[in-house]
Design a protein around this motif. Structure first.
Motif, PDB file in Angstrom:
ATOM      1  N   SER A   1      -4.178  -4.145   8.479  1.00  0.00           N
ATOM      2  CA  SER A   1      -5.512  -4.534   8.930  1.00  0.00           C
ATOM      3  C   SER A   1      -5.380  -5.826   9.710  1.00  0.00           C
ATOM      4  O   SER A   1      -4.285  -6.394   9.809  1.00  0.00           O
ATOM      5  CB  SER A   1      -6.470  -4.709   7.744  1.00  0.00           C
ATOM      6  OG  SER A   1      -6.008  -5.717   6.863  1.00  0.00           O
TER       7      SER A   1
ATOM      8  N   GLN B   1      -4.452  -2.174   4.023  1.00  0.00           N
ATOM      9  CA  GLN B   1      -5.711  -1.686   4.577  1.00  0.00           C
ATOM     10  C   GLN B   1      -6.895  -2.437   3.995  1.00  0.00           C
ATOM     11  O   GLN B   1      -7.978  -2.473   4.567  1.00  0.00           O
ATOM     12  CB  GLN B   1      -5.874  -0.195   4.293  1.00  0.00           C
ATOM     13  CG  GLN B   1      -6.077   0.144   2.815  1.00  0.00           C
ATOM     14  CD  GLN B   1      -6.226   1.618   2.559  1.00  0.00           C
ATOM     15  OE1 GLN B   1      -5.510   2.436   3.129  1.00  0.00           O
ATOM     16  NE2 GLN B   1      -7.168   1.988   1.702  1.00  0.00           N
TER      17      GLN B   1
ATOM     18  N   ASP C   1       0.825  -1.197   0.000  1.00  0.00           N
ATOM     19  CA  ASP C   1       0.000   0.000   0.000  1.00  0.00           C
ATOM     20  C   ASP C   1       0.864   1.253   0.000  1.00  0.00           C
ATOM     21  O   ASP C   1       1.906   1.297   0.652  1.00  0.00           O
ATOM     22  CB  ASP C   1      -0.897   0.020   1.250  1.00  0.00           C
ATOM     23  CG  ASP C   1      -2.004  -1.013   1.171  1.00  0.00           C
ATOM     24  OD1 ASP C   1      -2.087  -1.706   0.140  1.00  0.00           O
ATOM     25  OD2 ASP C   1      -2.775  -1.125   2.128  1.00  0.00           O
TER      26      ASP C   1
ATOM     27  N   LEU D   1      -7.769   3.683   9.013  1.00  0.00           N
ATOM     28  CA  LEU D   1      -6.728   2.809   8.461  1.00  0.00           C
ATOM     29  C   LEU D   1      -6.320   3.216   7.040  1.00  0.00           C
ATOM     30  O   LEU D   1      -5.299   2.745   6.531  1.00  0.00           O
ATOM     31  CB  LEU D   1      -7.202   1.353   8.435  1.00  0.00           C
ATOM     32  CG  LEU D   1      -7.188   0.593   9.758  1.00  0.00           C
ATOM     33  CD1 LEU D   1      -7.777  -0.794   9.577  1.00  0.00           C
ATOM     34  CD2 LEU D   1      -5.766   0.487  10.296  1.00  0.00           C
ATOM     35  N   ASN D   2      -7.107   4.086   6.423  1.00  0.00           N
ATOM     36  CA  ASN D   2      -6.811   4.497   5.055  1.00  0.00           C
ATOM     37  C   ASN D   2      -5.372   4.996   4.926  1.00  0.00           C
ATOM     38  O   ASN D   2      -4.932   5.851   5.696  1.00  0.00           O
ATOM     39  CB  ASN D   2      -7.788   5.597   4.627  1.00  0.00           C
ATOM     40  CG  ASN D   2      -7.746   5.873   3.141  1.00  0.00           C
ATOM     41  OD1 ASN D   2      -7.619   4.954   2.335  1.00  0.00           O
ATOM     42  ND2 ASN D   2      -7.857   7.133   2.772  1.00  0.00           N
TER      43      ASN D   2
ATOM     44  N   ASN E   1     -10.767  -3.978   8.647  1.00  0.00           N
ATOM     45  CA  ASN E   1      -9.952  -3.292   7.658  1.00  0.00           C
ATOM     46  C   ASN E   1     -10.474  -1.874   7.467  1.00  0.00           C
ATOM     47  O   ASN E   1     -11.206  -1.357   8.315  1.00  0.00           O
ATOM     48  CB  ASN E   1      -9.913  -4.083   6.345  1.00  0.00           C
ATOM     49  CG  ASN E   1     -11.309  -4.397   5.821  1.00  0.00           C
ATOM     50  OD1 ASN E   1     -12.193  -3.535   5.801  1.00  0.00           O
ATOM     51  ND2 ASN E   1     -11.529  -5.645   5.394  1.00  0.00           N
ATOM     52  N   VAL E   2     -10.141  -1.250   6.365  1.00  0.00           N
ATOM     53  CA  VAL E   2     -10.519   0.148   6.173  1.00  0.00           C
ATOM     54  C   VAL E   2     -12.036   0.332   6.081  1.00  0.00           C
ATOM     55  O   VAL E   2     -12.539   1.434   6.290  1.00  0.00           O
ATOM     56  CB  VAL E   2      -9.819   0.726   4.916  1.00  0.00           C
ATOM     57  CG1 VAL E   2     -10.420   0.136   3.636  1.00  0.00           C
ATOM     58  CG2 VAL E   2      -9.865   2.244   4.899  1.00  0.00           C
TER      59      VAL E   2
END
Length: 224
Positions: free
Chosen positions: A96, A178, A24, A90-91, A83-84
């Protein structure tokens, strides 16, 4: 000779670029709390960011991982993802997690995460886990894990967990994205919509068409 050096330089830069983008993207500010805004049909690779001044503690909070998941399905497991989608904060942070509950003999069926490496820690019970390497070796790495044991599943490789203990089991998985994604192999191959051609599957698996038809008619359970 000079042209060879230029080509070599370009190849090295391309390799460095591919390695740098293998996970990411990193944040360019302290945080980027996601907002689910896709108006005008515009999508981004990730999520739009909320104005940092409008962020609050709840954007970084999730509760409920102390609760047992409902494992009353055909595979006897339940994945509770965080997660996001559940924690907007979390972005861009590239991480995650998930809680995985197993009934006795419960299975988290062979699957892959296309965007993340996973590290699993057993909280309770005994799990038989493993992953398979890519073609052409297709090597199987397995281990029996007990409480407190940790195992890593490399990004993109097919892996699984099976409860081989006498009681329930619980594990926590931490993933390097994420939004790691999940592809359950049986669901994807035999439960796709629309179905994959029987001609393709009979040749791929070297089985009779009746076997393929039978498998495609099954209800492929989703434990997420």
């Amino acid at each position: 000779m000079k042209s060879v050096q230029i080509c070599l330089t370009i190849a090295i830069l391309a390799l460095a670029s591919s390695l740098a983008s293998a996970s990411d993207p990193g944040p360019l500010q302290d945080f980027c709390v996601a907002i689910n805004d896709t108006k005008n049909g515009v999508f981004v690779n990730g999520k739009f960011c909320k104005d940092p001044k409008l962020a609050n503690a709840n954007d970084f909070f999730f509760e409920g991982l102390n609760k047992h998941g409902n494992t009353s399905n055909s595979v006897g497991s339940k994945v509770t993802a965080v997660n996001v989608q559940q924690i907007l904060g979390l972005n861009t942070l590239g991480i995650s997690l998930a809680r995985i509950d197993f009934a006795p003999k419960g299975l988290n069926a062979p699957h892959t995460h296309p965007r993340a490496t996973e590290i699993l820690v057993v909280e309770e019970g005994t799990l038989y886990v493993g992953f398979v390497t890519s073609n052409t070796d297709n090597r199987l790495f397995t281990k029996v894990l007990n409480k407190g044991d940790v195992f890593v599943f490399p990004i993109g490789l097919i892996h699984f967990q099976l409860n081989v203990g006498d009681g329930n089991a619980v594990a926590f998985a931490f993933l390097g994205s994420q939004n790691p994604g999940v592809i359950t192999i049986a669901n994807a191959v035999f439960g796709s919509n629309p179905p994959i051609s029987a001609e393709v599957l009979t040749k791929a698996f070297q089985v009779d068409k009746n076997v393929v038809n039978y498998l495609q008619k099954q209800f492929w359970s989703d434990n997420n």
